[in-house]
Motif scaffolding. Structure first.
Motif, PDB file in Angstrom:
ATOM      1  N   MET A   1      94.111 -15.216 -98.163  1.00  0.00           N
ATOM      2  CA  MET A   1      95.115 -14.218 -98.422  1.00  0.00           C
ATOM      3  C   MET A   1      96.186 -14.360 -97.353  1.00  0.00           C
ATOM      4  O   MET A   1      95.887 -14.515 -96.181  1.00  0.00           O
ATOM      5  CB  MET A   1      94.464 -12.835 -98.389  1.00  0.00           C
ATOM      6  N   GLY A   2      97.418 -14.275 -97.758  1.00  0.00           N
ATOM      7  CA  GLY A   2      98.524 -14.436 -96.837  1.00  0.00           C
ATOM      8  C   GLY A   2      98.852 -13.164 -96.081  1.00  0.00           C
ATOM      9  O   GLY A   2      98.243 -12.101 -96.269  1.00  0.00           O
ATOM     10  N   PHE A   3      99.829 -13.279 -95.227  1.00  0.00           N
ATOM     11  CA  PHE A   3     100.263 -12.180 -94.376  1.00  0.00           C
ATOM     12  C   PHE A   3     100.721 -10.987 -95.204  1.00  0.00           C
ATOM     13  O   PHE A   3     100.391  -9.842 -94.894  1.00  0.00           O
ATOM     14  CB  PHE A   3     101.385 -12.678 -93.456  1.00  0.00           C
ATOM     15  N   ILE A   4     101.455 -11.233 -96.282  1.00  0.00           N
ATOM     16  CA  ILE A   4     101.942 -10.161 -97.152  1.00  0.00           C
ATOM     17  C   ILE A   4     100.763  -9.435 -97.806  1.00  0.00           C
ATOM     18  O   ILE A   4     100.773  -8.206 -97.933  1.00  0.00           O
ATOM     19  CB  ILE A   4     102.907 -10.714 -98.223  1.00  0.00           C
ATOM     20  N   GLY A   5      99.742 -10.178 -98.190  1.00  0.00           N
ATOM     21  CA  GLY A   5      98.549  -9.563 -98.768  1.00  0.00           C
ATOM     22  C   GLY A   5      97.862  -8.623 -97.798  1.00  0.00           C
ATOM     23  O   GLY A   5      97.420  -7.532 -98.176  1.00  0.00           O
ATOM     24  N   TRP A   6      97.773  -9.038 -96.528  1.00  0.00           N
ATOM     25  CA  TRP A   6      97.161  -8.176 -95.521  1.00  0.00           C
ATOM     26  C   TRP A   6      98.013  -6.931 -95.284  1.00  0.00           C
ATOM     27  O   TRP A   6      97.489  -5.850 -95.017  1.00  0.00           O
ATOM     28  CB  TRP A   6      96.935  -8.928 -94.214  1.00  0.00           C
ATOM     29  N   ILE A   7      99.342  -7.051 -95.382  1.00  0.00           N
ATOM     30  CA  ILE A   7     100.214  -5.888 -95.222  1.00  0.00           C
ATOM     31  C   ILE A   7      99.991  -4.898 -96.367  1.00  0.00           C
ATOM     32  O   ILE A   7      99.861  -3.689 -96.141  1.00  0.00           O
ATOM     33  CB  ILE A   7     101.688  -6.319 -95.126  1.00  0.00           C
ATOM     34  N   ILE A   8      99.944  -5.406 -97.594  1.00  0.00           N
ATOM     35  CA  ILE A   8      99.707  -4.531 -98.749  1.00  0.00           C
ATOM     36  C   ILE A   8      98.339  -3.869 -98.631  1.00  0.00           C
ATOM     37  O   ILE A   8      98.198  -2.656 -98.850  1.00  0.00           O
ATOM     38  CB  ILE A   8      99.846  -5.322-100.056  1.00  0.00           C
ATOM     39  N   LEU A   9      97.339  -4.647 -98.277  1.00  0.00           N
ATOM     40  CA  LEU A   9      96.003  -4.094 -98.090  1.00  0.00           C
ATOM     41  C   LEU A   9      96.006  -3.063 -96.965  1.00  0.00           C
ATOM     42  O   LEU A   9      95.348  -2.035 -97.047  1.00  0.00           O
ATOM     43  CB  LEU A   9      95.005  -5.218 -97.799  1.00  0.00           C
ATOM     44  N   GLY A  10      96.785  -3.325 -95.923  1.00  0.00           N
ATOM     45  CA  GLY A  10      96.888  -2.395 -94.801  1.00  0.00           C
ATOM     46  C   GLY A  10      97.500  -1.059 -95.187  1.00  0.00           C
ATOM     47  O   GLY A  10      97.102  -0.009 -94.674  1.00  0.00           O
ATOM     48  N   LEU A  11      98.463  -1.069 -96.094  1.00  0.00           N
ATOM     49  CA  LEU A  11      99.041   0.186 -96.561  1.00  0.00           C
ATOM     50  C   LEU A  11      97.993   1.022 -97.290  1.00  0.00           C
ATOM     51  O   LEU A  11      97.912   2.242 -97.113  1.00  0.00           O
ATOM     52  CB  LEU A  11     100.239  -0.094 -97.474  1.00  0.00           C
ATOM     53  N   ILE A  12      97.177   0.356 -98.087  1.00  0.00           N
ATOM     54  CA  ILE A  12      96.102   1.052 -98.798  1.00  0.00           C
ATOM     55  C   ILE A  12      95.067   1.569 -97.797  1.00  0.00           C
ATOM     56  O   ILE A  12      94.600   2.705 -97.886  1.00  0.00           O
ATOM     57  CB  ILE A  12      95.466   0.126 -99.849  1.00  0.00           C
TER      58      ILE A  12
END
Length: 89
Positions: A1-12
């Protein structure tokens, strides 16, 4: 998973942490979401360092658990630094 995926997951994860630790994370929803993003990135880094699993999927249970663990760690450290865990006397 890329950096953007971790950011989206982090918002959740930030929203989940706000629900799990109400009152312990000061600053409202924005602070919780930022701490969730930092925690998810931290969790991803820890998972990569420990397991060296390569690419993790967004829908992987391991990714979610690492992100939630990282979010709780970051929220706990933030609460300790800002003094939110102390009770008023």
């Amino acid at each position: 998973m890329g950096f953007i995926g971790w950011i989206i997951l982090g918002l959740i994860v930030g929203a989940i942490v706000k629900m799990v630790l109400p009152g312990r994370v000061g600053g409202g929803w924005i602070t919780s979401l930022v701490l969730g993003v930092v925690g998810a990135i931290l969790g991803g880094w820890i998972g990569d360092a420990l397991f060296n699993d390569g690419e993790m999927s967004f829908w992987s249970l391991g990714s979610w658990l690492l992100a939630i663990l990282g979010g709780l760690i970051v929220a706990g450290v933030y609460g300790a630094i800002t003094g939110r865990n102390r009770t008023a006397s």
